[in-house]
Design an enzyme around this catalytic site. Structure first.
Site, mmCIF file in Angstrom:
data_model
loop_
_atom_site.group_PDB
_atom_site.id
_atom_site.type_symbol
_atom_site.label_atom_id
_atom_site.label_comp_id
_atom_site.label_asym_id
_atom_site.label_seq_id
_atom_site.Cartn_x
_atom_site.Cartn_y
_atom_site.Cartn_z
ATOM 1 N N VAL A 132 0.854 -1.184 0.000
ATOM 2 C CA VAL A 132 0.000 0.000 0.000
ATOM 3 C C VAL A 132 0.891 1.236 0.000
ATOM 4 O O VAL A 132 2.043 1.188 0.453
ATOM 5 C CB VAL A 132 -0.938 0.033 1.233
ATOM 6 C CG1 VAL A 132 -1.937 -1.111 1.169
ATOM 7 C CG2 VAL A 132 -0.139 -0.081 2.531
ATOM 8 N N ASP A 133 0.366 2.330 -0.509
ATOM 9 C CA ASP A 133 1.193 3.526 -0.628
ATOM 10 C C ASP A 133 1.263 4.304 0.676
ATOM 11 O O ASP A 133 2.285 4.823 1.056
ATOM 12 C CB ASP A 133 0.693 4.414 -1.768
ATOM 13 C CG ASP A 133 -0.757 4.820 -1.590
ATOM 14 O OD1 ASP A 133 -1.416 4.235 -0.704
ATOM 15 O OD2 ASP A 133 -1.227 5.701 -2.321
ATOM 16 N N LYS A 134 0.153 4.394 1.383
ATOM 17 C CA LYS A 134 0.118 5.157 2.634
ATOM 18 C C LYS A 134 -1.155 4.825 3.375
ATOM 19 O O LYS A 134 -2.014 4.110 2.884
ATOM 20 C CB LYS A 134 0.192 6.663 2.360
ATOM 21 C CG LYS A 134 -0.979 7.171 1.526
ATOM 22 C CD LYS A 134 -0.941 8.665 1.418
ATOM 23 C CE LYS A 134 0.178 9.120 0.535
ATOM 24 N NZ LYS A 134 -0.045 8.741 -0.878
#
Length: 376
Positions: A320-322
């Site tokens: 996941v990116d963030k």
């Protein structure tokens, strides 16, 4: 549960809208009654889009009328014709298997139907120079809407007056506040963090950005199948094709060569054929998927359909990116920490005096006003 591939042609309903003349009304006046009537009659309203998917009737139909169930129905009819009702003990397994599939798909459908990224039931709109509080689905294109701190943008709009800072993290994943001035576009689904503005609705209903995201999130890929379901599909097709000649051969052998009675020939044939059908495997798979769905539901995990469980089981690494892309635009004061030995009560009194004269144009100030509402 139906494991077969659903070959259903999805016909997406297109919103039929008449031609209208777009206008840019004065933000202090808004649309007049005639302009509003024309837009409502031609379908240019901010109605919530209906997600694509199967209806409850279609789910029940697809789980009952399967090739797997058809085989057992024919065998049950043959046994009923010869009066051998005590040999129908295989029916509870088939009924349980079908009910599990129906219940799980209906539960998933209800969860998906409740999924929405837009939570703006009311909006302040300027019409005929008067400020009105209307439901979001009553708005029409070119309406002048007033957005203040804490409001969610209910449709794509263009700022006509004022200045706001918006949070578009729900849409883009970026948590930075973006300043929107006159002429800038507001994306539906974003939140106003501070300031206020008058904006003209440019895209409403199914045309808005948040509606397209909602439809994409709720969409279910009918053509995709997991490895386990694809293998079971293949097995059923092979067994189903082989059962027809095998059943006929067994009946002919028993009735014409062994000279058994018609009743005994049918019972013998059905007993042999049932042993070749993996109904226990189907029930085991259904129970395993149902239990998995219940465990995931208890952890607030949303499933589009049952094949998602197997897909999740095959995941080794999830990237996941963030975090924070699905958040609530609310803040609250948890604690006041006094530094250098200062009096905590005195700090709270001074904070109360400060926030009492400040405007509530952002969520931080609103949180402070709620926590320190007593002035000296």
């Amino acid at each position: 549960m139906k494991f077969g591939k659903k070959e259903k042609e999805t016909q997406e309903e297109e919103v039929v809208r008449g031609e209208i003349q777009r206008v840019v009304p004065d933000y202090r006046v808004g649309l007049n009654p005639e302009q509003i009537r024309i837009r409502e009659e031609n379908g240019w309203t901010n109605d919530e889009v209906a997600p694509p998917g199967l209806t409850t009737k279609e789910i029940v139909h697809n789980n009952i009328f399967t090739y797997f169930n058809l085989i057992f129905l024919i065998l049950a009819i043959l046994l009923c014709l010869v009066g051998s009702f005590r040999n129908l003990t295989f029916l509870p397994v088939i009924i349980c298997n079908t009910l599990i599939g129906i219940i799980q798909e209906i539960r998933s459908k209800k969860v998906l139907d409740r999924l929405t990224m837009l939570n703006a039931p009311h909006a302040e709109v300027i019409r005929g120079g008067v400020s009105l509080n209307l439901e979001a689905d009553q708005l029409v294109v070119d309406d002048i809407v007033v957005f203040r701190a804490g409001n969610q943008i209910c449709a794509d709009a263009v700022v006509e007056a004022g200045e706001v800072q918006v949070n578009e993290s729900l849409l883009t994943g970026e948590s930075d506040e973006i300043t929107k001035k006159r002429g800038d576009r507001l994306m539906s689904g974003s939140f106003v963090v501070s300031g206020s503005c008058h904006a003209r609705l440019d895209k409403v209903g199914a045309d808005s950005y948040i509606s397209q995201l909602t439809l994409e999130a709720k969409a279910m890929q009918q053509g995709e199948q997991s490895e386990m379901i694809r293998s079971l599909d293949k097995l059923v097709k092979m067994v189903g094709i082989a059962l027809i000649p095998i059943g006929i051969i067994l009946f002919v052998q028993s009735y014409f060569y062994n000279h058994d009675s018609f009743r005994q020939s049918i019972i013998s044939m059905v007993a042999a054929v049932i042993g070749m059908i993996p109904e226990g495997l189907y029930l085991l798979a259904s129970v395993a998927l149902a239990v998995s769905a219940m465990r995931l539901a208890s952890k607030k995990v949303l499933l589009h359909d049952m094949k998602s469980i197997e897909t999740l089981a095959r995941v080794n690494v999830l990237c996941v990116d963030k975090t924070g892309t699905i958040t609530e635009n609310k803040m609250s004061v948890q604690e006041v920490c006094a530094l250098n030995g200062e009096d905590k009560a005195d700090i709270e009194r001074r904070l109360a005096d400060f926030v009492s004269v400040m405007g509530n144009d952002n969520i931080t100030m609103n949180a402070l006003k709620e926590a320190f509402n007593e002035t000296t």
